[in-house]
Design a protein around this motif. Structure first.
Motif, mmCIF file in Angstrom:
data_model
loop_
_atom_site.group_PDB
_atom_site.id
_atom_site.type_symbol
_atom_site.label_atom_id
_atom_site.label_comp_id
_atom_site.label_asym_id
_atom_site.label_seq_id
_atom_site.Cartn_x
_atom_site.Cartn_y
_atom_site.Cartn_z
ATOM 1 N N LYS A 307 79.658 65.390 79.465
ATOM 2 C CA LYS A 307 80.811 64.608 79.918
ATOM 3 C C LYS A 307 81.164 63.475 78.963
ATOM 4 C CE LYS A 307 82.731 62.185 83.916
ATOM 5 N NZ LYS A 307 83.943 63.027 83.944
ATOM 6 N N SER A 308 80.166 62.727 78.504
ATOM 7 C CA SER A 308 80.458 61.575 77.648
ATOM 8 C C SER A 308 81.074 61.996 76.316
ATOM 9 C CB SER A 308 79.180 60.757 77.401
ATOM 10 O OG SER A 308 78.793 60.059 78.561
ATOM 11 N N VAL A 309 80.651 63.137 75.784
ATOM 12 C CA VAL A 309 81.227 63.633 74.526
ATOM 13 C C VAL A 309 82.685 64.038 74.750
ATOM 14 C CG1 VAL A 309 81.086 65.383 72.717
ATOM 15 C CG2 VAL A 309 79.000 64.385 73.640
ATOM 16 N N ARG A 310 82.936 64.758 75.829
ATOM 17 C CA ARG A 310 84.305 65.167 76.150
ATOM 18 C C ARG A 310 85.197 63.935 76.311
ATOM 19 N NH1 ARG A 310 84.885 70.440 77.922
ATOM 20 N NH2 ARG A 310 86.803 69.852 78.999
ATOM 21 N N GLU A 311 84.718 62.958 77.058
ATOM 22 C CA GLU A 311 85.512 61.760 77.296
ATOM 23 C C GLU A 311 85.749 60.986 75.997
ATOM 24 O OE1 GLU A 311 86.983 60.686 80.293
ATOM 25 O OE2 GLU A 311 86.462 62.753 80.772
ATOM 26 N N SER A 312 84.747 60.936 75.132
ATOM 27 C CA SER A 312 84.885 60.213 73.866
ATOM 28 C C SER A 312 85.940 60.849 72.962
ATOM 29 C CB SER A 312 83.533 60.163 73.145
ATOM 30 O OG SER A 312 82.580 59.452 73.904
ATOM 31 N N LEU A 313 85.971 62.166 72.917
ATOM 32 C CA LEU A 313 87.004 62.866 72.155
ATOM 33 C C LEU A 313 88.381 62.572 72.732
ATOM 34 C CD1 LEU A 313 85.200 66.321 71.773
ATOM 35 C CD2 LEU A 313 85.681 64.704 69.917
ATOM 36 N N PHE A 314 88.460 62.567 74.045
ATOM 37 C CA PHE A 314 89.692 62.284 74.764
ATOM 38 C C PHE A 314 90.170 60.858 74.471
ATOM 39 C CE2 PHE A 314 91.563 61.074 79.032
ATOM 40 C CZ PHE A 314 92.746 61.769 78.866
ATOM 41 N N HIS A 315 89.247 59.897 74.523
ATOM 42 C CA HIS A 315 89.595 58.507 74.226
ATOM 43 C C HIS A 315 90.205 58.390 72.830
ATOM 44 C CE1 HIS A 315 85.907 57.317 76.913
ATOM 45 N NE2 HIS A 315 86.891 57.822 77.615
ATOM 46 N N ALA A 316 89.526 58.995 71.859
ATOM 47 C CA ALA A 316 89.968 58.882 70.465
ATOM 48 C C ALA A 316 91.331 59.517 70.263
ATOM 49 C CB ALA A 316 88.935 59.524 69.543
ATOM 50 N N PHE A 522 84.186 59.059 66.565
ATOM 51 C CA PHE A 522 85.068 60.023 67.225
ATOM 52 C C PHE A 522 86.503 59.862 66.749
ATOM 53 C CE2 PHE A 522 81.494 59.991 70.220
ATOM 54 C CZ PHE A 522 81.305 61.355 70.390
ATOM 55 N N VAL A 523 86.905 58.635 66.475
ATOM 56 C CA VAL A 523 88.248 58.397 65.940
ATOM 57 C C VAL A 523 88.412 59.113 64.596
ATOM 58 C CG1 VAL A 523 89.840 56.644 65.062
ATOM 59 C CG2 VAL A 523 88.517 56.193 67.145
#
Length: 538
Positions: A307-316, A522-523
């Motif tokens: 979940k945290s990886v998915r969310e981090s990609l989404f944030h970026a 991630f950015v």
């Protein structure tokens, strides 16, 4: 003295209580209040470290190295609270403490019982959160479902706190399901029964949040209020979100959930600032570009496993590039019998392999790394995803067919990944490396260019490491070390030299990424995916 909000749920699990708790925390924090958030979980495990992610989602690691429930990841992403081991209270942790106290004779020979000894220990931990943090409001999510036998001690504590602190200092927010039956009709009976069950424990909810497909209308709110003994103005809806869970603070604010909490807790006339959430959602709803990223994981994995990886990609993607992102789930095991995996990644702009444990799907993961390297596709490897870069280089470019990790193959001639104590000259031990520690970046590396620092502080959850005796061999084939740990000198990052963007890191950057403040790694990765999409694919 801190005030307390106790969040419970009924009817069934997985209603989104953790997200609702996080959204409430966000609103209170944005109104100028200092908050603390904690999770009380009824499982007997001491922490979440040994629980399969298939059962409980990912393990979220705090700065102090606590392996916690995935809901703490939500708290972290929605608020700025500092989380540690004390923010997760499991019944196993409580029983362990009480038994240790009993063995030490601290109960003066009294019979040790659930009430008062277990409940007192839970209550002590909850109240100490307020005193230690100095929070204006402590939000306590009580895991499980009302009516579950394992939740009884926590609910008894909630009853006691409501009585001892008073209704102006401690309120209960109850999340309950209002399902839609065939024909599209919303039914309130499950919520009525759930509240009655809660009332049987001695708790009268102050606020009801109805989990439903669409907003509960005024007539239904009146019906729920009458049967559940709450005011109509304290009945709210938590509907199915269109695109993102980050819409929830806006939804709650527009209904007046925060104002009702301020009123109930006598917190004065406050105004939550939801502009950052509105700005984020505006970007989400009007993307300028779209990218496709493949996330390669274990067999039939659930989204919450990473979940945290998915969310981090989404944030970026949203915050930094105003871009839409589609993540394609790829089962590593399905790749193992394929001679050509190019079709799987035909429309993919970048590939990420998050942290994994165990040998299952290993060959599929290895094929993925080789495909990304040979085809110049932007690649981000985390933990095992980094270690696979070393194994793949050793096998494919050095010709060491037996190159492996001792996690999977104990007796191999070229153990490029192994436990620290298995490595000559290592000062580290084989215990799990958990929590935040300093990482020193190589000055000429892409990682240094991204982070713009000599030293960064990142969180870890790893045991196996790269054996540095193979450094020169791998470097000769284009795999370079770009970061090392300051405390034990272990390798923290790899980069493919002759590749547009190929980085693997031993640490876990996903644990510190936020919607409005994505992690720079991630950015940069999403930026590389966008560049790859523009220049070579679409």
């Amino acid at each position: 003295m801190s005030k307390y909000i106790l969040v419970t749920s009924g009817v069934c699990s997985s209603l989104g209580k953790g997200v609702a708790t996080s959204a409430i925390g966000s609103l209170l924090e944005s109104s100028g209040l200092k908050i603390a958030v904690m999770k009380c979980d009824p499982y007997i495990n001491i922490d979440a470290g040994t629980i399969s992610p298939y059962q409980h989602g990912e393990v979220y690691v705090t700065e102090d190295g606590a392996e916690t429930d995935s809901d703490l990841g939500n708290y972290s992403r929605f608020t700025s609270v500092h989380l540690n081991n004390e923010n997760l209270v499991t019944i196993g942790k409580v029983y362990n403490a009480v038994i240790q106290n009993e063995r030490a004779g601290r109960y003066n020979g009294r019979t040790v019982q659930v009430i008062p000894h277990i409940t007192d220990e839970i209550k002590r931990r909850i109240l100490s959160m307020g005193s230690k943090t100095g929070a204006d409001v402590v939000i306590v999510e009580i895991g499980g479902t009302v009516g579950d036998i394992e939740s009884i001690p926590f609910l008894e504590v909630a009853r006691q706190l409501s009585h001892e602190l008073g209704r102006a200092n401690c309120i209960t927010v109850h999340l309950s399901l209002v399902p839609t039956i065939i024909g599209g009709e919303l039914k309130t009976k499950p919520t009525q029964q759930s509240v009655k069950k809660l009332q049987e424990t001695g708790i009268q909810p102050d606020i009801l949040i109805c989990r439903c497909e669409r907003m509960v209308d005024e007539d239904m709110r009146k019906k729920i209020a009458m049967f559940c003994n709450v005011s109509v103005g304290a009945v709210f809806s938590s509907i199915d979100i269109d695109k993102s869970i980050y819409e929830l603070p806006i939804l709650f604010h527009e209904q007046g959930v925060d104002k009702k909490i301020f009123e109930k807790l006598a917190l004065g006339n406050r105004q939550a600032n939801i502009k950052p959430w509105k700005d984020f959602i505006s970007k989400l709803n009007a993307p300028l570009r779209k990218i496709h990223i493949a996330m390669v994981g274990k067999k039939d994995y659930l989204d919450d496993c990473y979940k945290s990886v998915r969310e981090s990609l989404f944030h970026a993607a949203v915050t930094s590039y105003n871009a839409d992102i589609e993540i394609k789930k790829v089962d590593a095991e399905t790749l193992e019998g394929m001679s050509d995996i190019s079709g799987v990644f035909a429309d993919i702009d970048a590939i990420v392999i998050p942290g994994n444990y165990g040998q299952r799907g290993f060959m599929g993961l290895l094929q993925t790394v080789r495909f990304a390297r040979e085809n110049k596709i932007p690649y981000l490897g985390i933990d095992l995803g980094m270690q696979l870069m070393a194994i793949e280089t050793a096998r494919s470019l050095l010709g060491w067919k037996d190159a492996d990790s001792t996690e999977f193959m104990q007796n191999c001639e070229h153990a490029v990944i192994s436990l620290p104590e298995e490595q000559s000259g290592s000062i580290a031990t084989g215990i799990m490396k958990l929590g935040a520690s300093n990482v020193r970046l190589a000055p000429e590396s892409k990682l240094f260019e991204i982070m713009k620092k000599d030293v960064i502080n990142e969180r870890h959850r790893s045991k196996y490491t790269f054996d540095r005796k193979y450094t020169d061999d791998l470097k000769a084939k284009g795999l370079e070390i770009s970061a090392s740990s300051e405390d034990d000198g272990q390798t923290e990052a790899f980069e493919w030299k002759e590749h547009p963007w190929g980085i693997g890191v031993q640490f876990h950057p996903e644990f510190v990424s936020r919607p409005t403040n994505p992690h720079p790694l991630f950015v940069a990765f999403v930026g590389a995916a966008l560049e790859n999409c523009t220049s070579t694919r679409r």
